[in-house]
Design an enzyme around this catalytic site. Structure first.
Site, PDB file in Angstrom:
ATOM      1  CB  SER A 132      12.066  27.501  15.716  1.00 14.79           C
ATOM      2  OG  SER A 132      11.595  26.357  15.060  1.00 14.79           O
ATOM      3  CE1 TYR A 157      11.086  24.925  20.459  1.00 10.90           C
ATOM      4  CE2 TYR A 157      10.447  24.584  18.170  1.00 10.90           C
ATOM      5  CZ  TYR A 157      11.397  24.923  19.115  1.00 10.90           C
ATOM      6  OH  TYR A 157      12.658  25.277  18.708  1.00 10.90           O
TER       7      TYR A 157
END
Ligand code: NAD
Length: 340
Positions: A132, A157
């Site tokens: 990501s 995350y």
């Protein structure tokens, strides 16, 4: 070629599996069908995959299973023996990861280690996985290149995604597994995630419901259309690299205030905006340097934000009409659900 796609009932996973089935590959989807957002959308995605397999004469199999459960994965791998793993399953979302970091570590880190173990034990030829843009943390030197620092994540995350990259590097070092990590930048399009701004704004603005805008509107994102992302995933599946990470973005920065006006234009309505403070875990900007992914993957995104949002709005309108008329996705014959 048989590709095992984890998270294949989700947004990016279902588009990837659809593209693989369309070009005739065998696809095994593993997805736990969690309720992070509505499960009905994931079930409809699976029905689309069944129909695609039928149309193109490709083989498709679905297992409802947790990819962080090594026993379940052993059973599936022993039965399926995939050539390639495309590991897209994860708990996504920055803000909920602050509320429940344990869940994110289990799904994302243990999930990825489990899939790397399977890749090793079952001699998989290529391991492609989702990372990501969040690994760049609150870097402000733009655009972000793969060689930029990534040791200061700002949410659990983001930290789990960085941990996945480190575990892939480790497995490559120990066992020589070819591993490609793809750093996706804010992906949007048909079947998008309802917790993300693009679909959430389209939905709320269409219905005249106020949207929340965090901050003064000057934050920016490199929004990337789903078809462009899928082209980068397929290129990574087809060209194993020893161990690399690549940015998959659009290399076009869109300020939040401009993004809202693009959605307003496509929907044909003005947004009602609640202004709220910036949220912990959010970063001010994301912007992908695509030099490396263009050179080594041939990745070249082609969809402008205006064109991509128009496609999202068209899909949204068709969905709304279908649901209003009471039509449900039709059941498809001839697909098999595996046991694990
Ligand atoms: P998504 O939530 O739509 O898809 C993820 C799928 O994985 C879901 O269907 C979920 O049920 C499944 N899943 C989650 N944990 C699982 C587990 N332990 N076992 C089996 N299945 C599990 O999300 P998405 O947007 O399609 O994201 C796909 C991948 O891309 C994720 O790894 C995400 O972190 C990454 N990513 C997405 C974006 C984006 O903008 N959408 C940006 C950066 C990275």
């Amino acid at each position: 070629m048989k590709v095992l796609v984890t998270g294949g009932a989700g947004f990016i996973g279902s588009h990837t599996a659809e593209a693989l089935l369309t070009r005739g590959n065998s696809v095994v989807v593993v997805d736990e069908m969690n309720d992070y957002y509505n499960v009905r959308q994931k079930e409809e995605n699976l029905l689309i995959l069944c129909a695609t397999a039928e149309k193109h004469g490709s083989r498709f199999k679905f297992y409802r299973a947790d990819c962080s459960d090594a026993r379940q994965m052993e059973t599936i791998f022993a039965a399926e023996r995939p050539d390639i793993i495309c590991h897209l399953a994860a708990r996504a979302g920055v803000r909920p990861s602050i509320a429940d970091p344990f869940l994110y570590v289990q799904a994302n880190v243990t999930g990825t280690v489990t899939m790397l173990e399977m890749a090793h034990r079952f001699k998989v030829k290529n391991f492609v996985y989702a990372s990501s843009s969040s690994v760049y943390g609150s870097n402000t030197k733009v655009p972000f290149a793969e060689s930029d620092p990534t040791e200061k994540p700002v949410s659990p995350y983001a930290a789990t995604k960085k941990a996945c990259e480190l575990m892939a590097q480790t497995y490559h070092h120990l066992y020589g597994i070819p591993c490609t990590g793809l750093r996706f930048f804010t992906v949007y399009g048909p079947r998008g995630r309802p917790d993300m701004a693009p679909l959430m704004f389209v939905d709320k603005i269409s219905r005249g419901v106020p949207i929340n805008r965090f901050g003064d509107g000057s934050s920016s994102r490199d929004y990337t259309y789903i078809a462009d992302i899928v082209s980068g995933i397929l290129a990574s599946i087809d060209n194993p690299h020893p161990c690399e990470v690549f940015n998959l973005g659009n290399s076009g920065v869109v300020r939040l205030s401009h993004f809202i006006s693009v959605v307003e234009a496509a929907v044909g309505k003005k947004a009602v905006i609640n202004v709220l403070p910036d949220q912990p875990g959010d970063v001010p900007t994301t912007f992908a340097d695509l030099t490396k992914s263009a050179r080594q993957l041939g990745y070249r995104p082609t969809t402008s934000i205006e064109a991509g949002i128009r496609k999202l709005v068209e899909w949204y309108a068709a969905q709304a009409q279908r649901r209003e008329s009471g039509e449900t996705a039709s059941a498809v014959k001839g697909y098999s659900w595996g046991e694990a």
